[in-house]
Each structure stands twice: as C-alpha cells, then as structure tokens.
Scaffold this motif. Structure first.
Motif, short mmCIF file in Angstrom:
data_model
loop_
_atom_site.label_atom_id
_atom_site.label_comp_id
_atom_site.label_asym_id
_atom_site.label_seq_id
_atom_site.Cartn_x
_atom_site.Cartn_y
_atom_site.Cartn_z
N THR A 136 32.89 -35.13 -21.70
CA THR A 136 33.64 -36.39 -21.80
C THR A 136 35.13 -36.11 -21.92
O THR A 136 35.96 -36.76 -21.26
N LYS A 193 27.95 -39.94 -16.22
CA LYS A 193 26.77 -40.78 -16.44
C LYS A 193 26.01 -41.05 -15.15
O LYS A 193 24.87 -41.51 -15.17
N SER A 199 28.12 -36.96 -10.85
CA SER A 199 28.70 -36.23 -11.99
C SER A 199 29.33 -34.89 -11.61
O SER A 199 30.28 -34.45 -12.26
#
Length: 227
Positions: A140, A157, A162
């Motif tokens: 993140t 996500k 990703s």
C-alpha cells in the motif's frame, strides 16, 4: 533635404522595420531552442520514501541527496518489460560509472520480492554499483509512492492489474528535484522511457526492439546533472 529624398528615406525605413522584427523573432526562437536543448525542466521535489533494500538496509530519499539517480517501479518475476528496463538500467550504470550516480528500483511485488530475493535478482542482472538499491516494503505504501510520482502502478486490490506498471523512469538531481528535458513540441517530457522500440524515433514499443532512444537521452542528461 528634398521631398524626394524624404520619401525615399521613409520607404527605406518601412522596408527595414519588418526585416528587423523578423530577425529579432528568429533570434528569440533560436535562443529559446538553445535554452531548451541545454537546460532541464524541474518537475517537482522527489516524493519522500523509506524502504528496505536488497541488503536489508533502510534507504530514504534523504540518503540519496548529493547523488543524481533514477527511479523505476518493477518486480523480479516480471516476464515482459522489466527485463528490458533492467538491461537498459544496467547499460546506463555501466556507461555513467560515477560514485555520485545511483538507481532506485522499487518492487511492486513485495510479497515475493524480499530483500533476499532482490539480492539474488541484483546478482542475476549484473548490478554492480553500491548505489543501485532494489527496494521493498508495504505494498500500500509503495502504491502511494507511485501515485505521488505520478507513475502508473496497478491497483493491488485488482488481481488482474496489481502487477501492471509503467515503463517510465524519473530522473532526480543532487538536490532531490525530479528533472527532465524538453520534447520536440517544446513541452517538458516529465519522465523518460525504460523500454525498447522498433524504430529510432521511439514510436512503437517492442520487447525485442533494438532501439532505445530515451536511454541515450537519459545518459546525456545524467552527465549534465553530474557536472
């Protein structure tokens, strides 16, 4: 002075004024082009980052002050553009060969890319400089760094996206400013490409392309910033 002479002088002035204006405009255009060819645009301050490298050492943007360096996003298992980018980075590392030059390669696959994995990856691609840091950390946090750079990295996500990422490379000067050259359109290019191309002009990307125009531009601009 006779009326005829006055008329001739007036006509002569009318002829020379537009010529002088044209010459002045041409000189300004030439000067602007020369400036753009020799100067680099300041995009913004490099975003702050703090991540672990392949030697399990914390590396931050502050640690890189005093060095000219490149920033890319990649991952070691990438089968497509990453090997191309790594090869181009390796070529630049070899060509520049300066203790004040560095590379920051940030993994977008930290679950796999541990410091140990990244150390093996660095050996595999032949990275030699102690200033080439392969960084890993929280996904993140890494995604947020990419957003601040405005370099595309897929949403973690979204499983299909990703591990997608851009082939763009940021050039950072010794004071921690992202810099770039001006394009042919007179606008700052912002970021350089780490990809290869089918054509010399760099209009069509190719994993096996033999042209890498931005690699050459990067080396020119790195040398400017190292002076």
């Amino acid at each position: 002075m006779s009326a005829t002479e006055n008329t001739q002088t007036s006509k002569s002035k009318k002829i020379w004024i537009p010529i002088l204006v044209i010459l002045l405009i041409a000189a300004v255009i030439f000067g602007v082009r020369q400036y753009m060819n020799s100067s680099l645009f300041t995009v913004m301050k490099v975003p702050e980052f703090s991540l672990k490298d392949q030697n399990n050492k914390t590396i931050t943007n502050k640690d890189m002050l005093g060095k000219v360096y490149l920033v890319e996003f990649f991952f070691s298992r990438c089968p497509t553009i990453c090997p191309v980018m790594n090869t181009n980075m390796r070529h630049i590392e070899e060509e520049i060969n300066d203790p004040n030059f560095g590379i920051i390669s940030i993994s977008i696959d930290p679950e796999n890319d541990t410091p140990e994995i990244l150390k093996e990856h660095a050996k595999k691609i032949g990275a030699k400089s102690p200033n080439w840091h392969f960084l890993t950390g929280d996904r993140t946090y890494i995604g947020d760094i990419a957003k601040k750079f405005d370099i595309y990295v897929g949403d973690q996500k979204d499983k299909a996206e990703s591990l997608n990422h851009s082939g763009e490379i940021a050039l950072v000067d010794k004071d921690g400013n992202i810099r770039c050259r001006f394009g042919k359109d007179g606008m700052p290019i912002l970021y350089y490409s780490g990809l290869n191309y089918e054509d010399e002009a760099g209009t069509k990307t190719s994993l096996v392309g033999k042209y890498h125009p931005d690699r050459e531009l990067l080396m020119e601009d790195i040398k400017k910033l190292l002076k």
